[in-house]
Write an enzyme that holds these catalytic residues in place. Structure first.
Site, PDB file in Angstrom:
ATOM      1  N   GLU A 427       0.841  -1.192   0.000  1.00 13.17           N
ATOM      2  CA  GLU A 427       0.000   0.000   0.000  1.00 13.17           C
ATOM      3  C   GLU A 427       0.882   1.250   0.000  1.00 13.17           C
ATOM      4  OE1 GLU A 427      -2.165   0.298   3.632  1.00 13.17           O
ATOM      5  OE2 GLU A 427      -3.037   2.252   3.142  1.00 13.17           O
ATOM      6  N   ASP A 504      -1.138  -1.185   5.756  1.00 16.12           N
ATOM      7  CA  ASP A 504      -1.078  -0.670   7.123  1.00 16.12           C
ATOM      8  C   ASP A 504      -2.180  -1.277   7.971  1.00 16.12           C
ATOM      9  OD1 ASP A 504       1.141   0.965   6.976  1.00 16.12           O
ATOM     10  OD2 ASP A 504      -0.020   2.566   5.992  1.00 16.12           O
ATOM     11  N   ASP A 506      -4.511  -0.196   9.554  1.00 13.54           N
ATOM     12  CA  ASP A 506      -5.571   0.780   9.839  1.00 13.54           C
ATOM     13  C   ASP A 506      -6.743   0.552   8.887  1.00 13.54           C
ATOM     14  OD1 ASP A 506      -4.734   1.663   7.404  1.00 13.54           O
ATOM     15  OD2 ASP A 506      -3.773   3.503   8.158  1.00 13.54           O
ATOM     16  N   ASP A 508      -7.774   2.120   6.170  1.00 13.47           N
ATOM     17  CA  ASP A 508      -7.459   2.102   4.741  1.00 13.47           C
ATOM     18  C   ASP A 508      -6.823   0.782   4.344  1.00 13.47           C
ATOM     19  OD1 ASP A 508      -8.472   4.563   4.403  1.00 13.47           O
ATOM     20  OD2 ASP A 508      -6.542   5.620   4.224  1.00 13.47           O
TER      21      ASP A 508
END
Ligand code: 0RA
Length: 639
Positions: A427, A504, A506, A508
Site C-alpha cells: 500500500e 497498514d 488501519d 485504509d
C-alpha cells in the site's frame, strides 16, 4: 419415573449439540438444500457402515408425507446396552459428536469431509427424531427434540417395548425449520447418491420411496456388477474401444478396486471414491493410479516398438485420452482436505493404488495384447493432436488478454523459479519505494498499490478488472483468472509461491485487503484454497532498552507483556505506517523470511467462502472489518 441426571458429562453433551446448532455449516456444509440432503446421507452412511461390517443387506430411505425422512436398515441395531458413562449406548451414539468412526472400530471410518460426523449431528438439527432399534430379540424406541432426549429410560436403559426376530435400526427425523433455509429434500440428488452407493456396494440393495403428496415414487437400486456397471453406464452411447477392465487388490491395508474402459472420444472421466465418499476434488488415490498407468502404457509402448527410441514418452493426459474409470478404495483411516473436504490427502494411498494398478493391469495386458494396442492407439491419437497444437502455439504469438501497461510499477524479482518467488502487494508509493530498496531482489517482487484503488471498492467487478494495478497483478501472477463463464485460470502457471498483502494496520489498509481478497475469492479462488495468499504483519512498536537488544512488538498485548517483564527504562517507537520505515527496518520487520510474521489466508469451506464473499461485496462495512480481523486471528502464523 424416568431418571434424568444432569451431571457434568450430560452438560458437555448438550454443549456439543448446541455447537452444532450454532454453526451447522461447519458440520453439514450448508443450511441450504445441500446441507438438508446431507442429513439423510449422514444416517445412510451409518447404515452402509453396517453393511461394510457384514451385518446389513438392505437400506430403505423414505421421504415421508409430513416432510420427515425415514432411514431403515437391517444392520446390528444401534447398541442399547449400558455404556460406561452410566446410560444406554444409544443415547451416547445419538448425542455425542464423534470425530468420525465409531467406538467399535470394526468398520472403515468415514471420518473425512462432511461424512461420518455422526447421527448426533442429524439429531441436533432435527425438530424431532424417533429411533427404533431391533436387537437381541427385542424392540426399543427412543425420541428426541432438537437433540434433547424425550424418551423414557429405566435405570438408564431403554425399556424393551416388544419382541422381534429382526435386527436393525430405523431413524425418522424432521429437519428443524428454524435452522434450515430449505426444508424440502431434493429427491434427484438423493436418488443419485443411493444409486452411487449401490454401484459401490454390489451386495447392498437400497430402496427409495417418496410418499410426499403429488410426488409419489418408488425405486430400487441394486447393482450386483458393482463399479463395472457404473463404468458401463457412464460410457453408454459412446463408441467403445474396449470392454470394461476390472481389477482389485490390497496393499498396505488399503483395499483398491478399479474399472477402466476406453471410448473413441477426446475425453477423460475418472471418478474417485474413498470409503464410499465421492472424492470430487481428486486426491492421492488418483495420483497413484494415474502415475502408474502412465508408466505402464509408456513401457508397453516401448516394448511393443510403438514408441521408438527417439520418441518422447506419452504424457499422462495422452495415456488417459478416452478413458472412463472408477477408482474406489477402502482406507482404514483416511484424511480429506480441500475446499469441500472431498480431496483424499492420505499419502499411503498413492503407493497402494499404484501397486494394485501396476500388478493387476500388467497381468491383464500381458494376456490381452490386442486390447492393449487399442488403448495405446488412443494415446497416439492424443499425442499427435497435442504435438500439432504445440507447433501452432509456438509459431503464433499468443495475444495477451490484457494490454500489459508496464508503467514500471511492478519491480519484479530476478528468479524465475515460482517455488522461491514472492510478490508483495504494498500500500502506498512511499512504502513501495522502501520495499523496493529493502527487498531481496533475487526472489521478492514488489507491486505498489495506490490509495485510489479504494475508489473502485463499491464498483462492479468489470471496473475492478479495468483497474491498472489489478491488471498488472493478473499479468504478474501469470495464471489468468476464472469467472462465471469461462475458466482461464491455471494455477500451474503461477509465478509466485507467496502473494503477500502488505498494508497498514488501519482502516485504509483493511479496505485494500478487503478489495484484494474479494478479487481473489471471485476470480482466483484456488490461490487461497491452495494457500498462496498471505497477509504481512508489520510490527506496531519497537522498544529499545537502555541495556540489551531492541525488539519489535506486533500488537498491544505484546507491548503490555513487555512493560510487565522489563523493569528498566526503554524507549518506545510507535510505527504509524509502513511508509515510516526505512528500507532496512522494512526488511528486518516485514520482508525477511527469517524474522517476519505472515498470516496465511484460508477458506474454511465453500459455505464460509461464499458467505464471506457476499459479506465482503456488500455495502455493509462493519461485518467486513470484523472478517478481516477475525480471519487474521484464526489464520496460522507462518513465521
Ligand atoms: C454404534 C455402534 C455400532 C453400530 C451403530 C452405532 C449403528 C448406527 C446406526 C445408524 C443408523 N443405523 C445404524 N446402525 C448401527 C456397532 C454395533 C455393534 O457392535 O453391535
Amino acid at each position: 419415573m424416568a431418571e434424568q441426571k444432569y451431571d457434568a458429562s450430560s452438560i458437555t453433551v448438550l454443549e456439543g449439540l448446541e455447537a452444532v446448532r450454532r454453526r451447522p455449516g461447519m458440520y453439514i456444509g450448508s443450511i441450504g438444500s445441500r446441507g438438508l440432503n446431507h442429513l439423510i446421507y449422514e444416517i445412510v452412511d451409518n447404515s452402509v457402515d453396517e453393511h461394510l461390517a457384514g451385518a446389513c443387506t438392505e437400506i430403505h430411505v423414505t421421504l415421508e408425507a409430513d416432510g420427515s425422512c425415514t432411514v431403515k436398515d437391517n444392520g446390528r441395531g444401534i447398541p442399547v446396552e449400558m455404556h460406561r458413562k452410566g446410560v444406554t449406548a444409544e443415547r451416547i451414539v445419538l448425542t455425542t459428536l464423534h470425530a468420525g468412526g465409531k467406538f467399535d472400530h470394526n468398520s472403515y471410518k468415514t471420518s473425512g469431509g462432511l461424512h461420518g460426523v455422526g447421527s448426533s449431528v442429524v439429531n441436533a438439527l432435527s425438530a424431532r427424531m424417533n429411533v427404533t432399534i431391533c436387537r437381541g430379540g427385542y424392540i426399543y424406541r427412543d425420541s428426541y427434540e432438537k437433540g434433547k432426549p424425550t424418551g423414557k429410560l429405566v435405570g438408564g436403559l431403554l425399556p424393551a417395548c416388544g419382541k422381534t426376530r429382526e435386527h436393525g435400526t430405523t431413524i425418522n427425523f424432521l429437519p428443524d425449520d428454524t435452522i434450515f433455509e430449505k426444508t424440502r429434500f431434493k429427491e434427484d440428488w438423493l436418488k443419485a447418491r443411493l444409486h452411487e452407493l449401490a454401484y459401490l456396494n454390489p451386495k447392498l440393495t437400497l430402496f427409495y420411496e417418496d410418499k410426499r403428496e403429488g410426488e409419489e415414487e418408488k425405486a430400487v437400486y441394486r447393482e450386483p456388477e458393482g463399479i463395472t456397471a457404473y463404468v458401463k453406464e457412464i460410457s453408454k452411447g459412446k463408441e467403445a474401444v474396449c470392454d470394461p477392465i476390472a481389477f482389485k487388490g490390497e496393499s498396505d491395508g488399503i483395499e483398491v478396486e478399479g474399472v477402466i474402459r476406453f471410448v473413441n472420444e477426446f475425453e477423460e472421466n475418472i471418478l474417485g471414491f474413498c470409503n464410499n465418499i465421492a472424492t470430487q476434488e481428486g486426491g492421492t488415490h488418483l495420483v497413484g493410479f494415474k502415475t502408474r498407468f502412465t508408466q505402464l502404457i509408456n513401457s508397453y509402448a516401448r516394448e511393443l516398438g510403438i514408441l521408438k527410441e527417439k520418441d518422447t514418452n506419452f504424457t499422462g493426459a495422452d495415456t488417459r485420452n478416452g478413458m472412463i474409470a472408477v477408482i474406489s478404495i477402502k482406507h482404514p483411516d483416511p484424511v480429506f482436505e480441500g475446499q469441500t473436504k472431498t480431496k483424499l490427502a492420505s499419502q499411503d494411498a498413492v503407493r497402494a493404488v499404484a501397486n494394485v494398478t501396476g500388478d493387476e493391469l500388467t497381468l491383464f495386458f500381458d494376456r490381452n495384447v490386442e486390447i492393449l494396442r487399442n488403448i495405446i492407439g488412443c494415446a497416439e491419437k492424443s499425442a499427435k493432436i497435442r504435438k500439432s497444437a504445440e507447433k501452432a502455439k509456438t509459431s503464433m504469438l499468443v495475444k495477451p488478454k490484457f494490454s500489459f501497461d508496464s508503467n514500471g510499477k511492478l519491480a519484479n524479482c530476478e528468479s524465475r523459479d515460482p517455488a522461491k518467488c514472492e510478490i508483495f502487494i504494498v500500500e502506498g508509493d512511499s512504502a513501495g519505494g522502501s520495499a523496493k530498496s529493502g527487498r531481496n531482489r533475487e526472489f521478492q517482487a514488489i507491486l505498489p498499490i495506490r490509495g485510489k484503488i479504494l475508489n473502485v471498492e463499491k464498483a462492479s467487478m468489470d471496473k475492478v478488472l479495468a483497474n491498472a494495478e489489478i491488471k498488472t497483478m493478473i499479468n504478474a501472477f501469470g495464471c489468468g483468472f476464472s469467472e462465471g463463464y469461462g475458466n482461464d485460470f491455471d494455477i500451474s502457471k503461477l509465478r509466485y509461491d507467496k502473494i503477500i498483502l502488505m498494508t497498514d494496520a488501519d482502516v485504509d489498509g483493511s479496505h485494500i485487503d478487503t478489495l484484494l481478497l474479494t478479487f481473489f475469492y471471485r476470480f482466483m479462488p484456488d490461490l487461497i484454497r491452495e494457500g498462496h495468499v498471505y497477509i504481512a504483519m508489520p510490527p506496531l512498536y519497537k522498544v529499545v532498552p537502555k541495556r540489551g537488544e531492541g525488539q519489535y512488538l506486533y500488537d498491544d498485548h505484546a507491548l503490555e507483556q513487555y512493560r510487565k517483564t522489563h523493569k528498566g527504562e526503554f524507549t518506545l517507537q510507535r510505527y504509524k505506517g509502513l511508509g515510516e520505515m526505512d528500507p532496512e527496518q522494512l526488511w528486518e520487520t516485514t520482508l525477511c523470511p527469517e524474522t517476519r510474521m505472515l498470516k496465511r489466508v484460508e477458506i474454511e469451506d465453500s459455505h464460509v467462502a461464499s458467505e464471506v464473499t457476499e459479506m465482503l461485496m456488500g455495502s455493509d462495512v462493519p461485518p467486513r472489518r470484523t472478517f478481516i480481523h477475525d480471519h487474521a486471528d484464526e489464520a496460522e502464523i507462518d513465521a
